[in-house]
Design a protein around this motif. Structure first.
Motif, PDB file in Angstrom:
ATOM      1  N   VAL A 152       0.829  -1.209   0.000  1.00 28.23           N
ATOM      2  CA  VAL A 152       0.000   0.000   0.000  1.00 28.23           C
ATOM      3  C   VAL A 152       0.864   1.260   0.000  1.00 28.23           C
ATOM      4  N   LEU A 153       1.855   1.304   0.885  1.00 26.61           N
ATOM      5  CA  LEU A 153       2.664   2.516   1.039  1.00 26.61           C
ATOM      6  C   LEU A 153       3.716   2.681  -0.053  1.00 26.61           C
ATOM      7  N   LEU A 154       4.228   1.566  -0.550  1.00 29.27           N
ATOM      8  CA  LEU A 154       5.323   1.648  -1.509  1.00 29.27           C
ATOM      9  C   LEU A 154       4.899   1.398  -2.951  1.00 29.27           C
ATOM     10  N   GLY A 155       3.675   0.946  -3.126  1.00 31.90           N
ATOM     11  CA  GLY A 155       3.195   0.703  -4.481  1.00 31.90           C
ATOM     12  C   GLY A 155       3.722  -0.579  -5.091  1.00 31.90           C
ATOM     13  N   SER A 156       4.312  -1.445  -4.278  1.00 31.89           N
ATOM     14  CA  SER A 156       4.794  -2.732  -4.779  1.00 31.89           C
ATOM     15  C   SER A 156       3.616  -3.685  -4.969  1.00 31.89           C
ATOM     16  N   LYS A 157       3.861  -4.794  -5.659  1.00 24.01           N
ATOM     17  CA  LYS A 157       2.749  -5.677  -6.011  1.00 24.01           C
ATOM     18  C   LYS A 157       3.072  -7.158  -5.769  1.00 24.01           C
ATOM     19  N   MET A 158       3.870  -7.415  -4.758  1.00 19.16           N
ATOM     20  CA  MET A 158       4.241  -8.806  -4.481  1.00 19.16           C
ATOM     21  C   MET A 158       3.284  -9.425  -3.460  1.00 19.16           C
ATOM     22  N   TYR A 159       3.155 -10.740  -3.541  1.00 20.49           N
ATOM     23  CA  TYR A 159       2.312 -11.456  -2.588  1.00 20.49           C
ATOM     24  C   TYR A 159       2.997 -11.598  -1.229  1.00 20.49           C
ATOM     25  N   LEU A 196      14.207  -3.482  -5.985  1.00 25.47           N
ATOM     26  CA  LEU A 196      14.347  -4.299  -7.201  1.00 25.47           C
ATOM     27  C   LEU A 196      13.018  -4.518  -7.916  1.00 25.47           C
ATOM     28  N   ARG A 197      12.028  -3.710  -7.616  1.00 29.10           N
ATOM     29  CA  ARG A 197      10.672  -3.917  -8.148  1.00 29.10           C
ATOM     30  C   ARG A 197      10.599  -3.789  -9.667  1.00 29.10           C
ATOM     31  N   LYS A 198      11.562  -3.124 -10.289  1.00 29.73           N
ATOM     32  CA  LYS A 198      11.555  -2.959 -11.748  1.00 29.73           C
ATOM     33  C   LYS A 198      12.301  -4.080 -12.463  1.00 29.73           C
ATOM     34  N   SER A 199      12.866  -4.995 -11.700  1.00 30.61           N
ATOM     35  CA  SER A 199      13.611  -6.100 -12.303  1.00 30.61           C
ATOM     36  C   SER A 199      12.643  -7.162 -12.830  1.00 30.61           C
ATOM     37  N   ARG A 200      13.177  -8.105 -13.578  1.00 27.81           N
ATOM     38  CA  ARG A 200      12.387  -9.262 -13.999  1.00 27.81           C
ATOM     39  C   ARG A 200      12.432 -10.281 -12.862  1.00 27.81           C
ATOM     40  N   TYR A 201      11.293 -10.514 -12.252  1.00 29.24           N
ATOM     41  CA  TYR A 201      11.290 -11.408 -11.101  1.00 29.24           C
ATOM     42  C   TYR A 201      10.088 -12.347 -11.145  1.00 29.24           C
ATOM     43  N   ALA A 202      10.191 -13.394 -10.359  1.00 33.71           N
ATOM     44  CA  ALA A 202       9.078 -14.320 -10.179  1.00 33.71           C
ATOM     45  C   ALA A 202       9.026 -14.695  -8.705  1.00 33.71           C
ATOM     46  N   GLU A 203       7.809 -14.913  -8.199  1.00 34.07           N
ATOM     47  CA  GLU A 203       7.644 -15.387  -6.831  1.00 34.07           C
ATOM     48  C   GLU A 203       7.474 -16.908  -6.846  1.00 34.07           C
ATOM     49  N   ILE A 204       8.128 -17.550  -5.886  1.00 34.33           N
ATOM     50  CA  ILE A 204       8.156 -19.002  -5.806  1.00 34.33           C
ATOM     51  C   ILE A 204       7.507 -19.458  -4.504  1.00 34.33           C
ATOM     52  N   PRO A 205       6.609 -20.433  -4.549  1.00 35.04           N
ATOM     53  CA  PRO A 205       6.011 -20.911  -3.294  1.00 35.04           C
ATOM     54  C   PRO A 205       7.045 -21.596  -2.414  1.00 35.04           C
ATOM     55  N   ILE A 206       7.090 -21.213  -1.142  1.00 33.91           N
ATOM     56  CA  ILE A 206       8.003 -21.848  -0.193  1.00 33.91           C
ATOM     57  C   ILE A 206       7.231 -22.248   1.066  1.00 33.91           C
ATOM     58  N   HIS A 207       7.771 -23.208   1.773  1.00 33.98           N
ATOM     59  CA  HIS A 207       7.230 -23.619   3.059  1.00 33.98           C
ATOM     60  C   HIS A 207       8.154 -23.079   4.144  1.00 33.98           C
ATOM     61  N   TYR A 208       7.593 -22.310   5.040  1.00 30.74           N
ATOM     62  CA  TYR A 208       8.398 -21.626   6.046  1.00 30.74           C
ATOM     63  C   TYR A 208       8.033 -22.079   7.446  1.00 30.74           C
ATOM     64  N   ARG A 209       9.059 -22.406   8.226  1.00 33.73           N
ATOM     65  CA  ARG A 209       8.880 -22.686   9.644  1.00 33.73           C
ATOM     66  C   ARG A 209       9.395 -21.501  10.430  1.00 33.73           C
ATOM     67  N   ALA A 210       8.656 -21.078  11.434  1.00 37.10           N
ATOM     68  CA  ALA A 210       9.053 -19.933  12.248  1.00 37.10           C
ATOM     69  C   ALA A 210       9.232 -20.371  13.695  1.00 37.10           C
ATOM     70  N   PRO A 211      10.360 -21.000  14.001  1.00 36.89           N
ATOM     71  CA  PRO A 211      10.560 -21.480  15.367  1.00 36.89           C
ATOM     72  C   PRO A 211      10.710 -20.359  16.391  1.00 36.89           C
ATOM     73  N   SER A 212      11.191 -19.193  15.949  1.00 36.80           N
ATOM     74  CA  SER A 212      11.321 -18.064  16.872  1.00 36.80           C
ATOM     75  C   SER A 212       9.944 -17.496  17.170  1.00 36.80           C
ATOM     76  N   PRO A 213       9.551 -17.354  18.440  1.00 33.18           N
ATOM     77  CA  PRO A 213       8.191 -16.941  18.777  1.00 33.18           C
ATOM     78  C   PRO A 213       7.890 -15.474  18.544  1.00 33.18           C
ATOM     79  N   SER A 214       8.920 -14.646  18.374  1.00 31.56           N
ATOM     80  CA  SER A 214       8.653 -13.219  18.279  1.00 31.56           C
ATOM     81  C   SER A 214       9.713 -12.514  17.453  1.00 31.56           C
TER      82      SER A 214
END
Length: 243
Positions: A152-159, A196-214
């Motif tokens: 919203v603030l930066l006008g980027s369009k990534m998921y 790097l928003r003007k570069s040629r990029y692709a988003e890749i699905p990843i599985h993330y574990r967040a062991p750190s609680p905060s």
């Protein structure tokens, strides 16, 4: 297909998960029959991580241990790893977190996407096929809210604007490795994706574990400082970009 690629991984207090993480990473390197890993260790690490990394490097030359006591924050650790990879002339460079947060099994997908004409490959937990597990609702909320607010603030369009699993062609790394990044903590990944928003990029699905609680309050405050800095630059039509 074999790739001339490197993986950059800051390592701090990783003793508990070192063996399973390295075993998973080694399995992928063996399958790919290529790749070099740069472990960056600094004074933040208080356990036996440095020795474990050095012992592994002595046994397997694909793992390079970089001792960087001059680092002031995690961003310095990433940049030091990138610089080491550039010095060794790797064509593709991927960054990931240790501690089993990021799954090494995603490496082939990053390499494939970077080999298909994309300059950058960004890991995403919020597209089809991606996920977050072993995380508190607060941690998940911060990640999703951070992405929405940044877009919203930066006008980027990534998921996903806050993930730290990402890869680049070496010429892109050369452009940002000495850039005056404002972030001192993990918001650096959001800052970098924005620049790097003007570069040629692709988003890749990843599985993330967040062991750190905060996430530390200091890191959150720095995130907002950097976010609104770029927001006000955007309002003044002075939004920076790395091309």
């Amino acid at each position: 297909m074999k790739f001339n690629f490197a993986v950059v991984i800051p390592m701090a207090n990783e003793q508990a998960d070192f063996k399973p993480f390295v075993n998973s990473l080694t399995e992928e390197l063996n399958s790919l029959e290529c790749g070099t890993v740069y472990f960056v260790v600094d004074t933040v690490s208080k356990d036996n991580t440095l020795q474990l990394c050095q012992d592994l490097s002595a046994k397997d030359s694909r793992f390079v241990t970089v001792w960087a006591p001059e680092n002031k924050n995690v961003v310095d650790a990433y940049m030091r790893g990138y610089k080491e990879a550039l010095k060794s002339k790797h064509e593709l460079i991927i960054e990931m977190d240790a501690g089993l947060s990021h799954d090494p099994k995603a490496l082939p997908m990053f390499l494939r996407v970077l080999n298909e004409g994309n300059e950058c490959a960004f890991g995403s937990r919020f597209i089809n096929g991606g996920s977050i597990c072993d995380s508190t609702w607060k941690r998940t909320f911060l990640s999703k809210f951070g992405t929405i607010l940044s877009n919203v603030l930066l006008g980027s369009k990534m998921y996903d604007m806050t993930s730290g699993y990402q890869g680049f062609h070496a010429d892109v790394v050369e452009k940002f490795v000495n850039y005056n990044l404002l972030s001192k903590a993990h918001f650096y990944q959001t800052e970098l994706r924005y620049l790097l928003r003007k570069s040629r990029y692709a988003e890749i699905p990843i599985h993330y574990r967040a062991p750190s609680p905060s996430v530390s309050k200091k890191a959150i405050y720095n995130s907002f400082d950097v976010l609104f800095h770029y927001f006000f630059l955007r309002l003044g039509f002075k939004a920076p970009v790395i091309k």
